[in-house]
Design an enzyme around this catalytic site. Structure first.
Site, PDB file in Angstrom:
ATOM      1  N   ASP A  50       5.547  93.666 -13.930  1.00 45.81           N
ATOM      2  CA  ASP A  50       5.269  92.236 -13.702  1.00 45.81           C
ATOM      3  C   ASP A  50       4.640  91.635 -14.937  1.00 45.81           C
ATOM      4  O   ASP A  50       3.429  91.605 -15.061  1.00 45.81           O
ATOM      5  CB  ASP A  50       4.344  92.127 -12.480  1.00 45.81           C
TER       6      ASP A  50
ATOM      7  N   SER B 221       5.240  84.798  -4.701  1.00 44.49           N
ATOM      8  CA  SER B 221       5.533  83.423  -5.113  1.00 44.49           C
ATOM      9  C   SER B 221       5.838  83.348  -6.602  1.00 44.49           C
ATOM     10  O   SER B 221       5.195  84.037  -7.397  1.00 44.49           O
ATOM     11  CB  SER B 221       4.329  82.522  -4.818  1.00 44.49           C
TER      12      SER B 221
ATOM     13  N   HIS C  21       7.847  85.674 -17.451  1.00 43.63           N
ATOM     14  CA  HIS C  21       6.508  85.377 -17.977  1.00 43.63           C
ATOM     15  C   HIS C  21       5.963  86.549 -18.785  1.00 43.63           C
ATOM     16  O   HIS C  21       6.181  87.711 -18.448  1.00 43.63           O
ATOM     17  CB  HIS C  21       5.539  84.957 -16.870  1.00 43.63           C
TER      18      HIS C  21
ATOM     19  N   THR D  37     -34.832  91.450   0.675  1.00 39.86           N
ATOM     20  CA  THR D  37     -35.011  90.512   1.782  1.00 39.86           C
ATOM     21  C   THR D  37     -34.896  89.092   1.254  1.00 39.86           C
ATOM     22  O   THR D  37     -35.879  88.476   0.851  1.00 39.86           O
ATOM     23  CB  THR D  37     -36.367  90.740   2.465  1.00 39.86           C
TER      24      THR D  37
ATOM     25  N   GLU E 103       2.149  82.095 -15.607  1.00 35.18           N
ATOM     26  CA  GLU E 103       2.649  82.333 -14.252  1.00 35.18           C
ATOM     27  C   GLU E 103       1.565  82.923 -13.365  1.00 35.18           C
ATOM     28  O   GLU E 103       1.416  82.541 -12.199  1.00 35.18           O
ATOM     29  CB  GLU E 103       3.870  83.273 -14.303  1.00 35.18           C
TER      30      GLU E 103
ATOM     31  N   ARG F 279      -0.093  81.758   2.175  1.00 28.74           N
ATOM     32  CA  ARG F 279       1.302  81.894   1.740  1.00 28.74           C
ATOM     33  C   ARG F 279       2.128  81.003   2.650  1.00 28.74           C
ATOM     34  O   ARG F 279       1.999  81.069   3.875  1.00 28.74           O
ATOM     35  CB  ARG F 279       1.759  83.338   1.861  1.00 28.74           C
TER      36      ARG F 279
ATOM     37  N   ASP G  17      11.832  89.054 -11.773  1.00 22.33           N
ATOM     38  CA  ASP G  17      10.377  89.088 -11.577  1.00 22.33           C
ATOM     39  C   ASP G  17      10.061  89.386 -10.114  1.00 22.33           C
ATOM     40  O   ASP G  17       9.049  88.956  -9.581  1.00 22.33           O
ATOM     41  CB  ASP G  17       9.774  87.738 -12.007  1.00 22.33           C
TER      42      ASP G  17
ATOM     43  N   ASP H  53       2.621  86.608 -19.553  1.00 24.98           N
ATOM     44  CA  ASP H  53       1.206  86.825 -19.207  1.00 24.98           C
ATOM     45  C   ASP H  53       1.101  87.873 -18.108  1.00 24.98           C
ATOM     46  O   ASP H  53       2.064  88.150 -17.391  1.00 24.98           O
ATOM     47  CB  ASP H  53       0.518  85.516 -18.790  1.00 24.98           C
TER      48      ASP H  53
ATOM     49  N   HIS I   9      -0.336  93.922 -10.007  1.00 27.63           N
ATOM     50  CA  HIS I   9      -1.651  93.294  -9.802  1.00 27.63           C
ATOM     51  C   HIS I   9      -2.753  94.317  -9.486  1.00 27.63           C
ATOM     52  O   HIS I   9      -3.890  93.932  -9.286  1.00 27.63           O
ATOM     53  CB  HIS I   9      -1.634  92.239  -8.668  1.00 27.63           C
TER      54      HIS I   9
ATOM     55  N   HIS J  64     -37.245  83.484   0.506  1.00 23.59           N
ATOM     56  CA  HIS J  64     -37.804  84.693   1.122  1.00 23.59           C
ATOM     57  C   HIS J  64     -37.358  84.712   2.586  1.00 23.59           C
ATOM     58  O   HIS J  64     -37.638  83.761   3.334  1.00 23.59           O
ATOM     59  CB  HIS J  64     -39.329  84.646   1.019  1.00 23.59           C
TER      60      HIS J  64
HETATM   61  N1  BES Z   1       6.252  88.476  -9.902  1.00 24.91           N
HETATM   62  C1  BES Z   1       5.267  87.945  -9.031  1.00 24.91           C
HETATM   63  C2  BES Z   1       5.829  87.350  -7.767  1.00 24.91           C
HETATM   64  C3  BES Z   1       6.544  88.310  -6.865  1.00 24.91           C
HETATM   65  C4  BES Z   1       6.108  89.607  -6.710  1.00 24.91           C
HETATM   66  C5  BES Z   1       7.616  87.881  -6.173  1.00 24.91           C
HETATM   67  C6  BES Z   1       6.785  90.468  -5.889  1.00 24.91           C
HETATM   68  C7  BES Z   1       8.276  88.737  -5.340  1.00 24.91           C
HETATM   69  C8  BES Z   1       7.852  90.032  -5.211  1.00 24.91           C
HETATM   70  C9  BES Z   1       4.463  86.905  -9.764  1.00 24.91           C
HETATM   71  O1  BES Z   1       4.094  87.313 -11.045  1.00 24.91           O
HETATM   72  C10 BES Z   1       3.202  86.635  -9.026  1.00 24.91           C
HETATM   73  O2  BES Z   1       2.381  87.498  -8.950  1.00 24.91           O
HETATM   74  N2  BES Z   1       3.047  85.418  -8.541  1.00 24.91           N
HETATM   75  C11 BES Z   1       1.823  84.978  -7.987  1.00 24.91           C
HETATM   76  C12 BES Z   1       1.879  83.491  -8.048  1.00 24.91           C
HETATM   77  C13 BES Z   1       0.577  82.805  -7.976  1.00 24.91           C
HETATM   78  C14 BES Z   1      -0.390  83.228  -9.050  1.00 24.91           C
HETATM   79  C15 BES Z   1       0.795  81.309  -8.015  1.00 24.91           C
HETATM   80  C16 BES Z   1       1.667  85.456  -6.575  1.00 24.91           C
HETATM   81  O3  BES Z   1       2.646  85.621  -5.838  1.00 24.91           O
HETATM   82  O4  BES Z   1       0.518  85.703  -6.194  1.00 24.91           O
HETATM   83 MN    MN Z   2       5.675  88.128 -12.038  1.00 19.62          MN
HETATM   84 MN    MN Z   3       2.334  88.666 -10.777  1.00 15.09          MN
END
Ligand code: BES
Ligand code: MN
Ligand code: MN
Length: 459
Positions: A123, A403, A90, A319, A157, A332, A184, A92, A431, A217
């Site tokens: 990532d 994921s 991906h 308040t 993604e 998850r 990834d 993005d 992230h 209030h």
């Molecule tokens: N690359 C990650 C997923 C990942 C990170 C897998 C580390 C294994 C180890 C991917 O870009 C990601 O962040 N996925 C999201 C998916 C969600 C937005 C549906 C996630 O896991 O939060």
């Molecule tokens: Mn990723």
């Molecule tokens: Mn990611």
């Protein structure tokens, strides 16, 4: 090793610095899919990816529109009789907030101590680019690729790949291949290259609680109506017991138990729990009782509050009795939990425990199925040999807690195996502020990718 591959590796070594300079340009594009104000940048990143594929020498490169962000496609199909790889990644990236915590600006890639810092470094732009450069080396130096390859790079993604299921279903023929390859994920640790054989799924929700038609209030009305912030936190407090077990009825029904073999294998991994805890800055680790930390994040489902908002959060005191409270909650999931079914159970439970004093709205956001594969197949073995050539060590087999929603879709729709070969590191701040990628792993990853195509050709 064939003489051809020697040349390819030489080419990769000679062009090492240029690759990093080009990666910096890629990382300069703020392709944040979650924020509408970046939609032009997202498109620019798609075009940049397509140009990079063209420069590498791939054919049929184009953007394909979807109801969301475009998919980048390109292929090289001049190895008749050889397997076809479908490479997915991906372009993005995640938002950069809190931006003040970055040491250098997130979209001005900066190298410090052998790591390149930028949003998307690990990532996933860095890992996608690694494969593009491996292909370039083959095509410029080896005269061709030993396999057929289709590149499929998406731009949604990080927001749940919501349009991708339909896309894959509608383009099954275009995506036809023998194996999916994805970079990834992360390595188990520095110097411990890994192949991942299972990902968790996801079910994401927003809960909105309303207690009155506007803020009140808190002196005049406090005590007469329910406080939505308190009600919401009471609802959230009933999601897990003190042992970390999720209390939603039926939640664990479809969870595949961990096998004794897996538990035994994981005990052999070089996992240092004290270092792990210290790196996280956590006073004490916490999770479902009866499971180790690795078991908790790899093979057990969990529920988290991702965000919580209500009332006055500015400086000083106000308040006020807030009219509303909101929480983002996600779970998850592990094999064989189904996000749809879990969504129903979650909604039923919230409705059951919510008091009549407030209005509660549950909104379903994105989701994704968990995925797990038998990893004893020829493609995984080929990847293992390639990783050994690139990193000087054979890989360990890991699950991951993260994921990648489309992986389960590939399996369902295309019915081919997937190899997850990632070179990120767990401490590379994906992230988070100061995301980075180790340039040694980037370089070795290019070499491993170059070998991967050769090894898959030989299967
Ligand atoms: N690359 C990650 C997923 C990942 C990170 C897998 C580390 C294994 C180890 C991917 O870009 C990601 O962040 N996925 C999201 C998916 C969600 C937005 C549906 C996630 O896991 O939060
Ligand atoms: Mn990723
Ligand atoms: Mn990611």
């Amino acid at each position: 090793m064939s003489a051809g591959l020697n040349n390819v590796v030489d080419y990769i070594n000679v062009h090492r610095d240029r690759y990093v300079d080009e990666l910096k340009q890629y990382l300069a594009i703020p392709s944040v899919s979650a924020l509408p104000e970046h939609s032009a940048d997202v498109r620019r990143a798609a075009e940049w990816t397509a140009d990079a594929l063209r420069t590498a020498g791939m054919d049929n490169v184009r953007l394909i529109d979807t109801p969301g962000n475009p998919v980048v496609y390109g292929d090289w199909l001049n190895a008749p009789g050889k397997p076809t790889i479908l490479f997915y990644g991906h372009y993005d990236v995640q938002p950069v907030d809190p931006v003040n915590l970055w040491t250098s600006p997130p979209f001005e890639a900066t190298v410090r101590d052998g790591e390149i810092y930028a949003r998307g470094a690990a990532d996933d732009k860095g890992q996608v680019f690694m494969h593009i450069k491996a292909i370039e080396a083959h095509l410029k130096q080896g005269g061709g690729l030993p396999v057929n390859i289709k590149f499929f790079i998406e731009g949604e993604e990080e927001v749940g790949s919501v349009h991708l299921d339909d896309f894959v279903r509608d383009h099954k023929d275009d995506l036809k291949a023998d194996v999916v390859v994805i970079s990834d994920t992360t390595m188990f640790d520095r110097g411990v290259p890994s192949i991942c054989y299972s990902l968790r799924g996801l079910a994401y929700f927003q809960i909105d609680v309303r207690g009155s038609k506007s803020d009140l209030h808190s002196g005049v009305f406090g005590g007469a109506v329910a406080n939505p912030a308190i009600v919401l936190t009471q609802i959230l407090a009933q999601m897990k017991d003190r042992g970390g077990r999720i209390k939603i009825p039926g939640f664990y029904d479809d969870v595949r138990p961990l096998s004794d073999e897996e538990r035994a294998e994981w005990k052999k991994l070089p996992f240092n729990e004290t270092r792990y805890r210290k790196d996280l800055g956590a006073p004490k680790l916490f999770g479902e009782s009866g499971y180790t930390t690795l078991e908790r994040v790899w093979a057990r489902p969990t529920l988290d509050v991702n965000g919580l908002y209500s009332g006055f959060t500015g400086e000083g005191a106000k308040t006020v009795l807030p009219a509303t409270a909101m929480a983002k909650v996600s779970m998850r999931l592990v094999p064989n939990q189904d996000p749809q079914k879990i969504g129903d159970l979650f909604e039923d439970y919230v409705r059951k425990i919510a008091p009549k004093t407030v209005e509660v709205k549950v909104t379903r956001m994105h989701g994704g199925r968990p995925w797990m594969t038998e990893f004893d197949n020829k493609f995984v073995r080929a990847a293992g040999r390639a990783i050994e050539q690139g990193f000087g060590k054979s890989p360990v087999f890991v699950r991951e807690g993260g994921s990648i929603p489309v992986v389960a879709t590939f399996e369902r729709e295309l019915r081919i195996p997937t190899v997850l070969f990632g070179v990120g590191l767990p401490d590379e701040n994906a992230h988070a502020p100061d995301e980075k990628l180790d340039l040694g792993n980037f370089h070795n990853g290019i070499i491993a990718s170059a070998y991967l195509y050769q090894e898959i050709a030989n299967t």
